[in-house]
Design a protein around this motif. Structure first.
Motif, PDB file in Angstrom:
ATOM      1  N   LEU B  20       7.306  -2.352 -40.463  1.00 32.04           N
ATOM      2  CA  LEU B  20       6.986  -3.384 -41.457  1.00 32.04           C
ATOM      3  C   LEU B  20       7.742  -3.130 -42.762  1.00 32.04           C
ATOM      4  N   GLU B  24      10.348  -5.552 -44.608  1.00 33.73           N
ATOM      5  CA  GLU B  24      10.130  -5.983 -45.981  1.00 33.73           C
ATOM      6  C   GLU B  24      11.379  -5.732 -46.834  1.00 33.73           C
ATOM      7  N   THR B  41       5.408  -9.241 -45.713  1.00 31.84           N
ATOM      8  CA  THR B  41       4.159  -9.614 -46.388  1.00 31.84           C
ATOM      9  C   THR B  41       3.994 -11.138 -46.401  1.00 31.84           C
ATOM     10  N   THR B  42       5.108 -11.855 -46.648  1.00 30.55           N
ATOM     11  CA  THR B  42       5.046 -13.322 -46.636  1.00 30.55           C
ATOM     12  C   THR B  42       4.567 -13.814 -45.279  1.00 30.55           C
ATOM     13  N   LEU B  44       2.890 -12.169 -42.938  1.00 27.57           N
ATOM     14  CA  LEU B  44       1.505 -11.801 -42.630  1.00 27.57           C
ATOM     15  C   LEU B  44       0.531 -12.678 -43.414  1.00 27.57           C
ATOM     16  N   ALA B  45       0.883 -12.992 -44.670  1.00 28.93           N
ATOM     17  CA  ALA B  45       0.022 -13.880 -45.455  1.00 28.93           C
ATOM     18  C   ALA B  45      -0.040 -15.250 -44.791  1.00 28.93           C
TER      19      ALA B  45
END
Lengths: 264, 260
Positions: B20, B24, B41-42, B44-45
């Motif tokens: 991850l 990232e 992160t984008t 997963l959000a």
């Protein structure tokens, strides 16, 4: 009965058993389509004629050869990457523990779901198609190599260690041969996945190739041509499986011999 | 599996975090354009938000229905036909060449045919989904039925076991491990084909949603759904492996695994 006839009868029976059902099926297909004017199911004679007209000619060079080239390159690349990475991972316990969850995950991603991702990243050229094939084919080889390398008989590794067989020598003469049945099983899977991905990658935004042709025929309702494409794909699948069976028997003749002895 | 030791668990977790983090960094540093590779992160959000929408659950449900119906048809047909063909030597020899010819035909080859016959529907997808897993189970059943130990068979015969008893106590225990292996392989192949069919044919499901996000283009949604398909695949693998352990608890291969 003469000796010749005696040896001929079993051969004839084998041939009859092998050819009987296919011949019956084709005959049944012919009879079923004889009188009918079914749009979707042309008769075997029509398909055979179309097959020759469609694929024996410029289409062979334009569509079939590039497809097979991408298939071959993708599979070869997958096998090399799979065996090299698999051996490294299989012989290094901490690396295996580090990567295992990720590998389990990537193996489980349907390779076709990666087609849109790879289209975004690489565009729609040959490199995308190659990447699609590799992204699906590499896992069975890699994971089987890991398992094969791990599963080498401890007696074998300890014996070779006490004879001070190390490094490349051990890899070449102990580890890889012992892992080869698993590696070949992985390659068998790799081939059938590769063929599927070759077709799929060409169904998306391509202008040549078997997959492109097949979709083109279907969308323009060229039914007999479409059937001939399906037959061609089937034939390619069968030829690839036959070549693999031949190589497999060559490479693993010692292993198949062992198994037969074990079965008694 | 190394997940059983605490060291393996820690290292495995590190591996996931490392992956991850690399993702990232590759996206944020501009190594790969973020329009093509949104940051981890984008994604997963986005996945979190996706899980809150009814469309997502409807697509997932459609995929699971196609998958389970296809797998069930393939499995039942393969076990029934495989048992009959495997138990009758003449049928086994007469069908061998045909089976070896039909088996390697890539199932995607029938996509155009399926679309022509059944349109852009679940039925078309099912034709594609059933084909490959059927052969996988069928061949396993043949191998399993053929693997009956000759000594056990002769023993059964000298004890005059009837047809049903021989099936129940001789053929079934021998063939079951093969059949379960076939089911395990078939389950993951059927899932792959379900999503493939949805992507290519366009019947409702996760695959079609992936294609919608690709065409939009909505990279974060696309990556989120690819993660979902991977997770689904992992779940299917785990579930079939558990089933294998449950059904074959008496078999040496499972007992050995437990002893280690």
């Amino acid at each position: 009965m003469t000796a010749l006839a005696r040896s001929l009868v079993p051969t004839l029976r084998t041939v009859g058993l092998a050819a009987g059902l296919p011949v019956l099926l084709v005959l049944g297909w012919g009879l079923a389509t004889q009188g009918s004017q079914s749009f979707y199911f042309p008769g075997p004679a029509t398909v055979a004629r179309t097959f020759v007209d469609t694929w024996f000619g410029p289409a062979f060079v334009q569509d079939v050869l590039p497809s097979l080239g991408r298939f071959g390159a993708g599979v070869a690349l997958s096998i090399v990457i799979g065996i090299v990475a698999g051996t490294a991972i299989g012989t290094t316990p901490w690396l295996r523990e580090l990567l295992e969850p990720m590998l389990e995950f990537f193996r489980a991603v349907p390779p076709v779901a990666l087609v849109p991702v790879l289209m975004l990243l690489l565009g729609i050229g040959d490199s995308m198609k190659l990447a699609v094939i590799v992204s699906g084919c590499v896992w069975p080889v890699l994971l089987n190599t890991v398992e094969g390398v791990r599963g080498v008989d401890p007696v074998l590794t300890e014996t070779s260690r006490s004879y001070r067989v190390h490094g490349a020598l051990a890899l070449r003469y102990v580890i890889l041969p012992a892992a080869s049945p698993r590696i070949m099983a992985g390659i068998r899977l790799c081939l059938s996945i590769g063929l599927i991905l070759m077709v799929i990658s060409e169904m998306f935004a391509a202008s040549s190739g078997l997959g492109y042709r097949l979709v083109y025929f279907q969308r323009s309702f060229m039914i007999a041509e479409m059937w001939s494409g399906i037959v061609l794909l089937g034939l390619i699948g069968v030829v690839v499986a036959t070549i693999f069976g031949f190589v497999d028997r060559r490479v693993l003749h010692w292993y198949h011999g062992l198994r037969e002895v074990a079965r008694g | 599996m190394s997940w059983t030791t605490s060291r393996g668990r820690v290292l495995g977790l590190l591996g996931i975090l490392g992956f991850l983090a690399t993702w990232e960094v590759a996206a944020r540093s501009g190594l790969v354009n973020q329009t093509y590779l949104p940051a981890a992160t984008t994604t997963l959000a986005r996945l979190g938000r996706e899980l809150g929408t009814p469309q997502f659950w409807a697509a997932l449900g459609d995929t699971l229905i196609t998958w389970s119906v296809g797998l069930a048809i393939a499995f039942l047909a393969a076990v029934a036909l495989g048992a009959v063909v495997g138990l009758v030597p003449f049928l086994e020899r007469a069908t061998h060449s045909t089976v070896e010819f039909l088996r390697p035909i890539p199932s995607v080859a029938i996509i155009p045919l399926a679309v022509l016959i059944a349109g852009l529907s679940r039925e078309a997808a099912l034709m594609v989904v059933v084909y490959a897993p059927f052969w996988q189970v069928f061949v396993q059943v043949l191998h399993g039925v053929a693997d009956v130990d000759p000594v056990a068979r002769d023993t059964a015969r000298s004890y005059r076991l009837g047809r049903y008893e021989r099936l129940r106590h001789l053929v079934l225990p021998t063939a079951l491990p093969y059949v379960i292996t076939g089911l395990r392989l078939a389950a993951s192949v059927a899932l792959i084909l379900t999503i493939t069919a949805e992507l290519v044919i366009g019947n409702p499901g996760l695959g079609r949603q992936i294609e919608v996000y690709r065409a939009a283009p909505d990279a974060a949604g696309l990556y989120a759904l690819v993660l979902v398909t991977g997770g689904l695949g992992v779940l299917v693998n785990l579930a079939t492996r558990m089933l294998e352990r449950r059904l074959l608890f008496w078999h040496p291969s499972v007992r050995k695994e437990k002893a280690l």
